[in-house]
Write an enzyme that holds these catalytic residues in place. Structure first.
Site, PDB file in Angstrom:
ATOM      1  N   ASP A 243       0.826  -1.201   0.000  1.00 28.73           N
ATOM      2  CA  ASP A 243       0.000   0.000   0.000  1.00 28.73           C
ATOM      3  C   ASP A 243       0.865   1.258   0.000  1.00 28.73           C
ATOM      4  O   ASP A 243       2.058   1.216   0.355  1.00 28.73           O
ATOM      5  CB  ASP A 243      -0.910   0.032   1.234  1.00 28.73           C
ATOM      6  CG  ASP A 243      -2.192  -0.747   1.023  1.00 28.73           C
ATOM      7  OD1 ASP A 243      -2.433  -1.183  -0.106  1.00 28.73           O
ATOM      8  OD2 ASP A 243      -2.950  -0.905   1.996  1.00 28.73           O
TER       9      ASP A 243
ATOM     10  N   LYS B 194      -3.761   2.940  -3.271  1.00 30.93           N
ATOM     11  CA  LYS B 194      -4.836   3.782  -3.801  1.00 30.93           C
ATOM     12  C   LYS B 194      -4.453   5.250  -3.589  1.00 30.93           C
ATOM     13  O   LYS B 194      -3.835   5.607  -2.591  1.00 30.93           O
ATOM     14  CB  LYS B 194      -6.153   3.468  -3.104  1.00 30.93           C
ATOM     15  CG  LYS B 194      -6.582   2.010  -3.240  1.00 30.93           C
ATOM     16  CD  LYS B 194      -7.881   1.747  -2.495  1.00 30.93           C
ATOM     17  CE  LYS B 194      -8.298   0.290  -2.644  1.00 30.93           C
ATOM     18  NZ  LYS B 194      -7.444  -0.615  -1.872  1.00 30.93           N
TER      19      LYS B 194
ATOM     20  N   GLY C  45      -0.728  -0.773   5.456  1.00 30.66           N
ATOM     21  CA  GLY C  45      -0.413   0.095   6.579  1.00 30.66           C
ATOM     22  C   GLY C  45      -1.370  -0.165   7.732  1.00 30.66           C
ATOM     23  O   GLY C  45      -2.554  -0.453   7.524  1.00 30.66           O
TER      24      GLY C  45
ATOM     25  N   MET D 278      -8.564   8.792   8.051  1.00 31.96           N
ATOM     26  CA  MET D 278      -8.752   9.488   6.766  1.00 31.96           C
ATOM     27  C   MET D 278      -9.710  10.666   6.912  1.00 31.96           C
ATOM     28  O   MET D 278     -10.598  10.883   6.083  1.00 31.96           O
ATOM     29  CB  MET D 278      -9.266   8.500   5.709  1.00 31.96           C
ATOM     30  CG  MET D 278      -8.288   7.357   5.439  1.00 31.96           C
ATOM     31  SD  MET D 278      -8.996   5.987   4.500  1.00 31.96           S
ATOM     32  CE  MET D 278      -9.945   5.136   5.776  1.00 31.96           C
TER      33      MET D 278
END
Length: 485
Positions: free
Chosen positions: A248, A270, A302, A391
Site C-alpha cells: 500500500d 490507492k 499500513g 482518513m
C-alpha cells in the site's frame, strides 16, 4: 574454535547444583526442562528452590558440600557466591572427569551453559565461552525473532515421519527437496494455525505423490503505522518468506527495507481521488495470479489489515477462489498515533469507551459518531467517549459539523496526528471549534488521524515524540503549546 559445541542428553540423569540462590534457581529450571534429575546442595535455600523441593521436582540437601555428592552425577553446576567453594567443586569434578560449569567464572569451568533458543526438538545455542555473556544473550534475542515457534512442531512432525520420508524419498536430492517443501509449503502454515492433524495429513498426502507442485498462498500483513520497530515478529518473518509483495501507499520505505531482497515489490496503493474499485479489482487479480503460480504473496497494508483496510473483502475473494491465506495483524494507526502523541485513548475520569470510524464512506459521506445519527435539535453529547477518525483530514469541515450536530461542545479538545510514529510526526492540538482553521494554518496533510475527546488534552502534557503544534483547549491551559522535536 575455543570450545567444542556439544548437546547432551540429560533426561533421567543426575545433575548436581551446588548453591540454592536465585542464580542457581535459573540453572535448575533449565536442567529440569531438559528432564534431568536435579540434586541441589547448599547451606540454605531460596524460597523458590524450597518450593521446588516441596513439590518433589528436585532433591534438596541442606548441608556443606560433600564431594561424594558427585559420585552419581553426570554434570555439575557451581552457583554460589563463594569463590573458594566454587573452586573446590570444580576441582572435585575435575578429579572425577565430570564436566563442571562455574557460573560467571570461565577459568574454573570445563563446560559452559549457552544462551538458548528453544524450539524443541530444534535447539539453537549461542556461547561466547563465558567471555561476553551479554553479547550472547543479545544475539539470542535476534535469533528468537527469526525462528517462529511453529518450527518446533514442524521438527517434531518430521522426526515422527522420518522413516516414512526416507522410504518415500530414498534419493538424497529428492529428500532434501521434500524437506525444503516442508519449510516453505502448507504444512508449516497449518502448524501456525494450530492444526496439527491437517499438517500431518498434508505431509502424508505429499509423500504419496511423485513430485510436489508448488502451492501458493496469500498472507495479509499489517505493517503498522510506519515505524519499522512496530512491525510484529510474525510480520517480519512473512516479509522474509515473500516471493511477491503487494504494498500500500502508506507502508513506509523503512518497513519495505526489511523484506526479502529478491522479492518482487508491486505498488498497489490507492490514491486520493483515484478509481478505488478498479484498483481493488487489480489487487484481487494480482493476488490470485501469483498465488496460482505457487508463490508466497504478502499483501502488505499500513496499520492493521482488518481495520479499514479491506482485509475482509480480500479474504472473501481468496476463499471464493480456493486460495490459501493467513492474516498477520498489525498495530493499527489509532493505537500507535495515540501512544506516540502521548494521548491515552481511554483514561479513568476522561473516557470509558472508544469509537474507531472512517471519515470516508462508500458513497462519500461522513460516518456518524454514534450508532444512530442524532438530530441536531435533540443533541446527545457523549463526553465519556473518545472518537478516532481515520482518513479525516480531507473531510474535516463535514466531520466537524457532524460532531457539533451530534451534541459535542465547541470547546471539546481535539488532536490531529500527522505521519504518526514516523520521524516527521506532527501533533496539532485544538478544539472542535478551531480544528479546521488550525489544520489549514499548519498545512496538515494525509496521512493523519483525527482524535476527538477530553483525553486529547492530556497529550500536551504527555507527548514525547515528534513536533507539537497548536493551542491548548481552554479547559487545560490558556497559553499556546511550545513546539518541540
Amino acid at each position: 574454535m575455543d570450545l567444542f559445541p556439544l548437546f547432551t542428553q540429560l533426561k533421567g540423569r543426575t545433575v548436581l547444583v551446588v548453591g540454592a540462590g536465585p542464580v542457581a534457581d535459573r540453572k535448575i529450571g533449565l536442567l529440569l526442562s531438559a528432564g534431568a534429575h536435579v540434586i541441589v546442595g547448599a547451606h540454605a535455600a531460596h524460597p523458590q528452590v524450597q518450593a521446588r523441593a516441596q513439590a518433589g521436582t528436585i532433591e534438596l540437601r541442606l548441608a556443606p558440600f560433600d564431594p561424594a555428592w558427585l559420585d552419581t552425577a553426570w554434570f555439575v553446576v557451581a552457583a554460589t557466591s563463594n569463590t573458594a567453594l566454587n573452586r573446590q567443586v570444580a576441582q572435585a569434578a575435575e578429579a572425577r572427569r565430570i564436566f563442571c560449569n562455574v557460573v560467571d567464572d570461565a577459568a574454573l569451568s570445563s563446560a559452559q551453559v549457552p544462551a538458548i533458543v528453544d524450539r524443541a526438538p530444534l535447539t539453537i545455542a549461542i556461547s561466547s565461552g563465558g567471555s561476553a555473556p551479554v553479547i550472547a544473550r543479545r544475539l539470542r534475542e535476534r535469533i528468537e525473532s527469526l525462528f517462529e515457534p511453529a518450527l518446533g512442531a514442524l521438527a517434531a512432525l518430521a522426526q515422527r515421519q522420518r522413516l516414512a520420508i526416507r522410504q518415500a524419498r530414498p534419493q538424497l536430492r529428492a529428500r532434501r527437496d521434500f524437506y525444503d517443501w516442508l519449510l516453505d509449503g502448507p504444512v508449516l502454515g497449518a502448524l501456525r494455525r494450530q492444526r496439527p492433524a491437517e499438517a500431518e495429513a498434508l505431509l502424508t498426502q505429499a509423500l504419496g505423490q511423485d513430485t510436489q507442485a508448488p502451492v501458493g498462498k496469500v498472507v495479509l500483513v499489517g505493517a503498522g503505522p510506519g515505524d519499522p520497530g512496530l512491525l510484529t515478529l510474525r510480520g517480519l518473518r512473512a516479509l522474509n518468506e515473500a516471493d511477491v509483495i503487494l504494498t500500500d501507499r502508506l507502508v513506509s520505505a523503512e518497513v519495505l527495507a526489511l523484506a526479502r531482497r529478491d522479492a518482487e515489490v508491486i505498488d498497489v496503493g490507492k490514491r486520493v481521488g483515484g478509481p478505488h474499485e478498479s484498483t481493488q479489482a487489480r489487487i484481487h487479480a494480482l493476488m490470485a495470479s501469483h498465488a496460482r503460480q505457487g508463490r508466497c504473496v504478502v499483501r502488505l497494508k499500513g496499520g492493521d489489515p482488518m481495520i479499514f483496510g479491506r482485509g475482509g473483502e480480500e479474504l472473501q475473494y481468496l476463499r471464493r477462489h480456493g486460495i490459501a491465506y493467513e492474516v498477520v495483524p498489525g498495530i493499527t494507526a489509532a493505537l500507535a498515533c495515540g501512544a506516540y502523541a502521548g494521548i491515552p485513548l481511554t483514561q479513568r475520569g476522561h473516557a470509558q469507551s472508544l469509537t474507531l470510524a472512517t471519515a470516508h464512506r462508500r458513497h462519500d459521506t461522513v460516518a456518524p459518531t454514534t450508532a444512530r445519527s442524532t438530530p441536531a435539535t435533540t443533541p446527545a453529547p457523549d463526553t465519556g467517549r473518545t472518537h478516532v477518525f481515520y482518513m479525516g483530514v480531507e473531510r474535516l469541515p463535514t466531520l466537524r459539523q457532524q460532531l457539533l450536530a451530534d451534541g459535542l461542545a465547541p470547546q471539546t479538545p481535539c488532536a490531529i496526528v500527522e505521519n504518526g510514529s514516523r520521524p516527521e510526526q506532527r501533533v496539532l492540538h485544538a478544539t472542535l471549534d478551531t480544528i479546521e482553521t488550525q489544520a489549514q494554518a499548519h498545512a496538515i496533510q494525509s496521512p493523519a488521524l483525527v482524535i476527538v475527546g477530553d483525553v486529547t488534552a492530556l497529550g500536551a502534557e504527555l507527548g514525547w515524540f515528534g513536533t507539537t503544534l497548536g493551542t491548548l483547549p481552554s479547559r487545560a491551559h490558556d497559553a499556546p503549546l511550545q513546539t518541540c522535536a
